[in-house]
Structure formats: structure tokens, C-alpha cells
Write a protein that holds these residues in place. Sequence first.
Motif: not given
Length: 135
Positions: A5-23
Amino acid sequence: MTATPSEWKLLRARYATMVQQFADAWEAGRADQMAAVFTPTGVFIPDPFEGPITGRQTIEGYWKTIPQEQAEIKFRFGEIYAAGPWFSTEFKCTFRRRRTGQRMDVRGAMFCETEGEAISEMRLYFLRAPADGER
């Protein structure tokens, strides 16, 4: 191998950073920064009825007219759903058309595949309509 679960949380945070940079780049009208979230050979598919746009430089070219066409841009996205190197999220983007003053509301979803710390493919599915019943 199954992620914790903690690895998935980190992965989602990394992806959210990509989307936020795009936004953030879309809101600022910075096509170069929008393209920077992609790998050098990344693929962008703006909607299901258009062909793919391939390569960071070509993707930047696609977005370069934003400052001339859109103002008062606000981009928001929802929860990130991740499955290994793939992720998706819903989004809402509102803006005002510079030529007409018309407010637009764009709602949709993005589906992405990643390679390392960048997006190798992004597909958008959306509906664009006048905001608040404007015509």
C-alpha cells in the motif's frame, strides 16, 4: 511481485506530480513545460478522433497557441488511479476564449503510460461546452 500500500501511495503521488506539472503549464500557457512532462518520443492523442502527435517538440507545437486562444485557465484533476506504469484521472478545465470572451468548460479523463519519470503516452477523452449555459 505485488506492491505494498505504501508503494502504491508513492506511485500515485509521482503520477499526481506529473499531472500537476501539466496542469500548471496549461494554466500558464507554457507549451514547452506541458511538453516537458513527456518522454522525448512521447505520444499525445488529443481525442479519440485525431491521430497521435509524436515527439516532445511536436507536442509542444500542438499547444503553442494557448496564450493567444485561452485566458483565465483553471485546470483541476481528481484521484489518480494507478496500475503499474499506467494511470488515469478525471479532469475539469475552464477558460475564456480570447476572441469571443465566451467561457468554456472542458470535462474529461486522461489515460497515461509512463516510462521512468515521464509520460510516454497520454490519451484525452473530453467534452467541451460553453460554461454555465453560455452560447
